[in-house]
Motif scaffolding. Structure first.
Motif, PDB file in Angstrom:
ATOM      1  N   LEU A 139       0.894  -1.200   0.085  1.00 56.16           N
ATOM      2  CA  LEU A 139       0.083   0.099  -0.041  1.00 56.16           C
ATOM      3  C   LEU A 139       0.744   1.328  -0.028  1.00 56.16           C
ATOM      4  N   CYS A 164      -8.550   1.378   6.420  1.00 56.82           N
ATOM      5  CA  CYS A 164      -7.746  -0.055   5.948  1.00 56.82           C
ATOM      6  C   CYS A 164      -8.613  -0.790   6.618  1.00 56.82           C
ATOM      7  N   HIS A 181      -0.676  -2.311   6.960  1.00 56.21           N
ATOM      8  CA  HIS A 181      -0.937  -1.574   5.588  1.00 56.21           C
ATOM      9  C   HIS A 181      -1.091  -0.034   5.722  1.00 56.21           C
ATOM     10  N   GLY A 182      -2.067   0.289   6.987  1.00 52.22           N
ATOM     11  CA  GLY A 182      -2.523   1.474   7.184  1.00 52.22           C
ATOM     12  C   GLY A 182      -1.467   2.374   7.485  1.00 52.22           C
ATOM     13  N   PHE A 230      -9.366  -0.028   1.191  1.00 49.96           N
ATOM     14  CA  PHE A 230      -8.164   1.025   1.615  1.00 49.96           C
ATOM     15  C   PHE A 230      -8.477   2.365   0.842  1.00 49.96           C
ATOM     16  N   SER A 246      -8.459   1.429  -3.297  1.00 54.72           N
ATOM     17  CA  SER A 246      -8.786  -0.217  -3.776  1.00 54.72           C
ATOM     18  C   SER A 246      -9.431   0.037  -5.132  1.00 54.72           C
TER      19      SER A 246
END
Length: 303
Positions: A139, A164, A181-182, A230, A246
């Motif tokens: 990401l 996320c 990821h976030g 996301f 996304s």
């Protein structure tokens, strides 16, 4: 010259995704000049999402022409660069310990480690053996996020609100499994320099707020309900913009693989290991705050 890539840990979909982009000239995001030539299956018996995937991805790599070997060290001895893909961050230190003396260009997929102590030990081994090392979530380089970063005429970034999915995995503490990821999204936009973290949570929703040294605030809303997408809102002096990460035409993984291959070709990491270590520190602070509800100073982590 074709770069020979070794894979360690055949227990994640990243194994198939990256191999297809490297091997298949017809893939829309094909990256030429490298092949996966050797691999070690690995897998963690107490982690069903790990061990349950090993057989299938091992078969796939055999069909793709890779040689399956019995240890990470055997992989390292046969290749030019390594993608350490093991889904279980708990095993990364020991696997890296085996390959560091033998292979000088290594990408470690998320999570880099599941504790700051182990992350610092990996970084220390890399320095001692002269290994060029990089770790990142896909990401970080998502197309929509990069497009937001490229805007130059709306002022400096004042803050970021990320969104996320946040499923939890018992073997990977708190945000290390999917929340990373976030966190990577926040760091890509705000850079290093967070000084405190506070988490608020209910059963299906969490909000993690980080305060940066210059007063900027980055928040991450984690969801275990809803659409599982996301997204990110970037606040600048003149305008705020949202990107649904996304919904971008270019997959996250393709953007990440481009960065990894740049590192493999040049021997220069595109992401400093110091920032990766701060991300691990941020996650440990967030995990501690998730339990207490109180703000946690980053300087408290690791001491």
């Amino acid at each position: 010259m074709t770069i020979r890539i070794g894979m360690i840990g055949l227990d994640t979909s990243h194994v198939q995704i990256f191999t297809e982009m490297l091997h298949n000239p017809e893939h829309p995001h094909h990256i030429p000049g490298a092949r996966v030539t050797a691999a070690y299956p690995g897998g963690s018996p107490d982690f069903p999402l790990s061990i349950g995937r090993v057989a299938g991805y091992t078969r796939m790599l055999v069909e793709a022409g890779a040689t399956i070997v019995d240890s990470p060290a055997e992989v390292a001895a046969q290749v030019d660069a390594i993608m350490l893909e093991s889904a279980d961050g708990r095993v990364h230190l020991e696997q890296f310990r085996q390959i560091a003396p033998l292979c000088k260009r290594v990408f470690i997929d998320k999570p880099f480690a599941t504790s700051l102590q182990e992350a610092e030990m990996i970084a220390g081994l890399a320095a001692a053996h002269g290994v060029t090392l990089m770790s990142s979530s896909s990401l970080r380089y998502a197309q929509g996020l990069e497009e937001l970063l490229a805007i130059e005429d709306e002022g400096e970034i004042d803050g970021v609100d990320g969104l996320c999915p946040l499923p939890l995995e018992e073997t990977q503490p708190g945000l290390f499994w999917y929340g990373i990821h976030g966190v990577e999204m926040l760091y890509r936009l705000l850079g290093p320099g967070c000084v405190s973290v506070q988490a608020t949570r209910s059963g299906l929703h969490e909000v993690i707020a980080g305060v940066w040294r210059d007063g900027r605030i980055g928040t991450l809303r984690g969801e275990r309900a809803g659409l599982g997408r996301f997204g990110v809102t970037v606040h600048r002096r003149q305008r705020s913009r949202f990107a649904d990460l996304s919904a971008q035409p270019k997959p996250y993984y393709a953007s990440l693989l481009e960065q990894v291959m740049t590192m493999f070709r040049t021997g220069v990491a595109v992401l400093p290991i110091e920032e990766t270590l701060e991300i691990v520190r941020f996650i440990e602070a967030a995990n501690r705050s998730r339990e207490s509800g109180a703000a946690v100073r980053m300087e408290e982590i690791g001491f």
